[in-house]
Design an enzyme around this catalytic site. Structure first.
Site, PDB file in Angstrom:
ATOM      1  N   GLY A  29     -30.327 -48.912 -33.337  1.00  0.00           N
ATOM      2  CA  GLY A  29     -28.866 -48.891 -33.218  1.00  0.00           C
ATOM      3  C   GLY A  29     -28.241 -50.261 -33.460  1.00  0.00           C
ATOM      4  O   GLY A  29     -28.949 -51.264 -33.615  1.00  0.00           O
ATOM      5  N   THR A  31     -26.588 -52.216 -31.516  1.00  0.00           N
ATOM      6  CA  THR A  31     -26.716 -53.268 -30.485  1.00  0.00           C
ATOM      7  C   THR A  31     -28.134 -53.821 -30.508  1.00  0.00           C
ATOM      8  O   THR A  31     -28.352 -55.030 -30.502  1.00  0.00           O
ATOM      9  CB  THR A  31     -26.357 -52.718 -29.084  1.00  0.00           C
ATOM     10  OG1 THR A  31     -25.117 -52.005 -29.169  1.00  0.00           O
ATOM     11  CG2 THR A  31     -26.232 -53.840 -28.073  1.00  0.00           C
ATOM     12  N   GLY A  86     -30.498 -49.914 -27.016  1.00  0.00           N
ATOM     13  CA  GLY A  86     -29.087 -49.647 -26.718  1.00  0.00           C
ATOM     14  C   GLY A  86     -28.930 -48.331 -25.966  1.00  0.00           C
ATOM     15  O   GLY A  86     -29.915 -47.719 -25.565  1.00  0.00           O
ATOM     16  N   ASP A  88     -25.773 -44.890 -25.433  1.00  0.00           N
ATOM     17  CA  ASP A  88     -24.430 -44.393 -25.731  1.00  0.00           C
ATOM     18  C   ASP A  88     -23.579 -44.283 -24.482  1.00  0.00           C
ATOM     19  O   ASP A  88     -22.362 -44.423 -24.541  1.00  0.00           O
ATOM     20  CB  ASP A  88     -24.530 -42.997 -26.385  1.00  0.00           C
ATOM     21  CG  ASP A  88     -25.234 -43.079 -27.717  1.00  0.00           C
ATOM     22  OD1 ASP A  88     -24.750 -43.827 -28.587  1.00  0.00           O
ATOM     23  OD2 ASP A  88     -26.295 -42.477 -27.872  1.00  0.00           O
ATOM     24  N   LYS A  98     -28.760 -41.352 -24.549  1.00  0.00           N
ATOM     25  CA  LYS A  98     -29.086 -42.072 -25.783  1.00  0.00           C
ATOM     26  C   LYS A  98     -29.240 -41.056 -26.904  1.00  0.00           C
ATOM     27  O   LYS A  98     -29.311 -39.857 -26.655  1.00  0.00           O
ATOM     28  CB  LYS A  98     -30.420 -42.824 -25.595  1.00  0.00           C
ATOM     29  CG  LYS A  98     -30.253 -44.139 -24.850  1.00  0.00           C
ATOM     30  CD  LYS A  98     -31.572 -44.848 -24.627  1.00  0.00           C
ATOM     31  CE  LYS A  98     -32.306 -45.153 -25.896  1.00  0.00           C
ATOM     32  NZ  LYS A  98     -31.497 -45.870 -26.903  1.00  0.00           N
ATOM     33  N   GLY A 101     -28.048 -42.581 -32.522  1.00  0.00           N
ATOM     34  CA  GLY A 101     -28.655 -42.964 -33.803  1.00  0.00           C
ATOM     35  C   GLY A 101     -29.771 -42.025 -34.253  1.00  0.00           C
ATOM     36  O   GLY A 101     -30.390 -42.222 -35.294  1.00  0.00           O
ATOM     37  N   GLU A 107     -37.675 -43.546 -29.203  1.00  0.00           N
ATOM     38  CA  GLU A 107     -37.184 -44.521 -28.217  1.00  0.00           C
ATOM     39  C   GLU A 107     -37.702 -44.186 -26.828  1.00  0.00           C
ATOM     40  O   GLU A 107     -38.062 -45.061 -26.050  1.00  0.00           O
ATOM     41  CB  GLU A 107     -35.654 -44.536 -28.202  1.00  0.00           C
ATOM     42  CG  GLU A 107     -35.047 -45.194 -29.417  1.00  0.00           C
ATOM     43  CD  GLU A 107     -33.533 -45.044 -29.436  1.00  0.00           C
ATOM     44  OE1 GLU A 107     -33.033 -43.999 -28.986  1.00  0.00           O
ATOM     45  OE2 GLU A 107     -32.867 -45.970 -29.894  1.00  0.00           O
TER      46      GLU A 107
HETATM   47  O1  DER Z   1     -29.578 -43.827 -30.846  1.00  0.00           O
HETATM   48  C1  DER Z   1     -29.692 -44.542 -29.870  1.00  0.00           C
HETATM   49  O2  DER Z   1     -30.272 -44.191 -28.801  1.00  0.00           O
HETATM   50  C2  DER Z   1     -29.017 -45.877 -29.896  1.00  0.00           C
HETATM   51  O3  DER Z   1     -29.680 -46.792 -29.073  1.00  0.00           O
HETATM   52  C3  DER Z   1     -27.604 -45.628 -29.398  1.00  0.00           C
HETATM   53  O4  DER Z   1     -27.714 -44.965 -28.206  1.00  0.00           O
HETATM   54  C4  DER Z   1     -26.804 -46.905 -29.221  1.00  0.00           C
HETATM   55  O5  DER Z   1     -26.390 -47.242 -30.481  1.00  0.00           O
HETATM   56  P1  DER Z   1     -25.317 -48.405 -30.687  1.00  0.00           P
HETATM   57  O6  DER Z   1     -25.952 -49.624 -30.026  1.00  0.00           O
HETATM   58  O7  DER Z   1     -25.224 -48.503 -32.171  1.00  0.00           O
HETATM   59  O8  DER Z   1     -24.051 -47.983 -29.996  1.00  0.00           O
END
Ligand code: DER
Length: 228
Positions: A29, A31, A86, A88, A98, A101, A107
């Site tokens: 993602g 972040t 990261g 959501d 999460k 992405g 993950e």
């Molecule tokens: O897909 C995921 O789990 C990512 O980590 C998402 O949850 C966070 O994406 P972002 O950092 O682009 O907001």
């Protein structure tokens, strides 16, 4: 933009936790990628060395390769010292949604293989109750996916097959489909997680309960480090 600044702030704080000799997991993602950029510049200037990164998605493998950071895999390192990822949505108990992405199966495997799971977010991800802001993504195999959609609706969700911009179903790194399930505020995420996982054909969901050791939040006022 402001948001990117807040993500970079959280990422820089998380990268400070990395020590020489560590195996570092990297989630997916916009972040998590800021942590990779930060790591790459520390690596270039020799401020950090003797680390190896385990990315969780094909996309992040490519990004990490481009930046020349030593990479490895979960096969070589089945236990990871520290993972940075990261989210959501984050609730006050540091439970997460999460999967925005689409890499949440890998993950979650990486998170459960990690001694410490550091979540980095900007302040817009904080939420009083999971589900207030985001749908829960559910990864399903393609065989019988519509039956899964029906079942998830009986659990109270509005279900949407995740598609790309030309309306083709998105395929995960494992070649599966994603159903985005909007439940609204979820009173009992543990119970819901059990109901979702109890179904053949449903591979994984984006409720990460009790997995985050810490959450680092980039706020306009600075950085807050929330611990379980
Ligand atoms: O897909 C995921 O789990 C990512 O980590 C998402 O949850 C966070 O994406 P972002 O950092 O682009 O907001």
């Amino acid at each position: 933009d402001v948001n990117r600044e807040l993500k970079k702030r959280a990422a820089a704080k998380a990268v400070e936790l990395i020590k020489p000799g560590m195996v570092v997991g990297i989630g997916h993602g916009s972040t998590a990628i800021e942590a990779v950029y930060c790591l790459a510049s520390l690596f270039e200037t020799g401020k950090i060395r003797d680390i190896v990164v385990v990315p969780c998605s094909n996309h992040m493998v490519e990004e990490t390769r481009k930046l020349g950071i030593p990479m490895s895999t979960l096969e070589e390192h089945p236990v990871v010292d520290l993972t940075i990822d990261g989210a959501d949505e984050v609730d006050p108990q540091l439970n997460l949604i999460k999967g925005g992405g689409g890499a949440f199966l890998h993950e979650k495997i990486l998170a459960e293989a990690s001694r410490r799971e550091i979540i980095i977010v900007d302040e817009t991800k904080l939420s009083p109750i999971l589900g207030t802001r985001w749908a829960v993504p559910v990864e399903v195999i393609s065989f019988g996916w519509r039956s899964q959609a029906e079942y998830l609706q009986t659990l109270g969700a509005t279900v949407k097959l995740r598609q790309d911009s030309s309306c083709n179903p998105i395929k995960t790194d494992q070649g599966n489909l994603i159903l985005d399930c909007r439940f609204g505020p979820i009173a009992d995420p543990v119970r819901l997680a059990g109901q979702i996982k109890g179904r053949a054909g449903i591979v994984e969901h984006g409720l990460f309960l009790g997995l985050a050791s810490e959450v680092i939040v980039g706020c306009r006022s600075g950085v807050c480090h929330l611990k379980r």
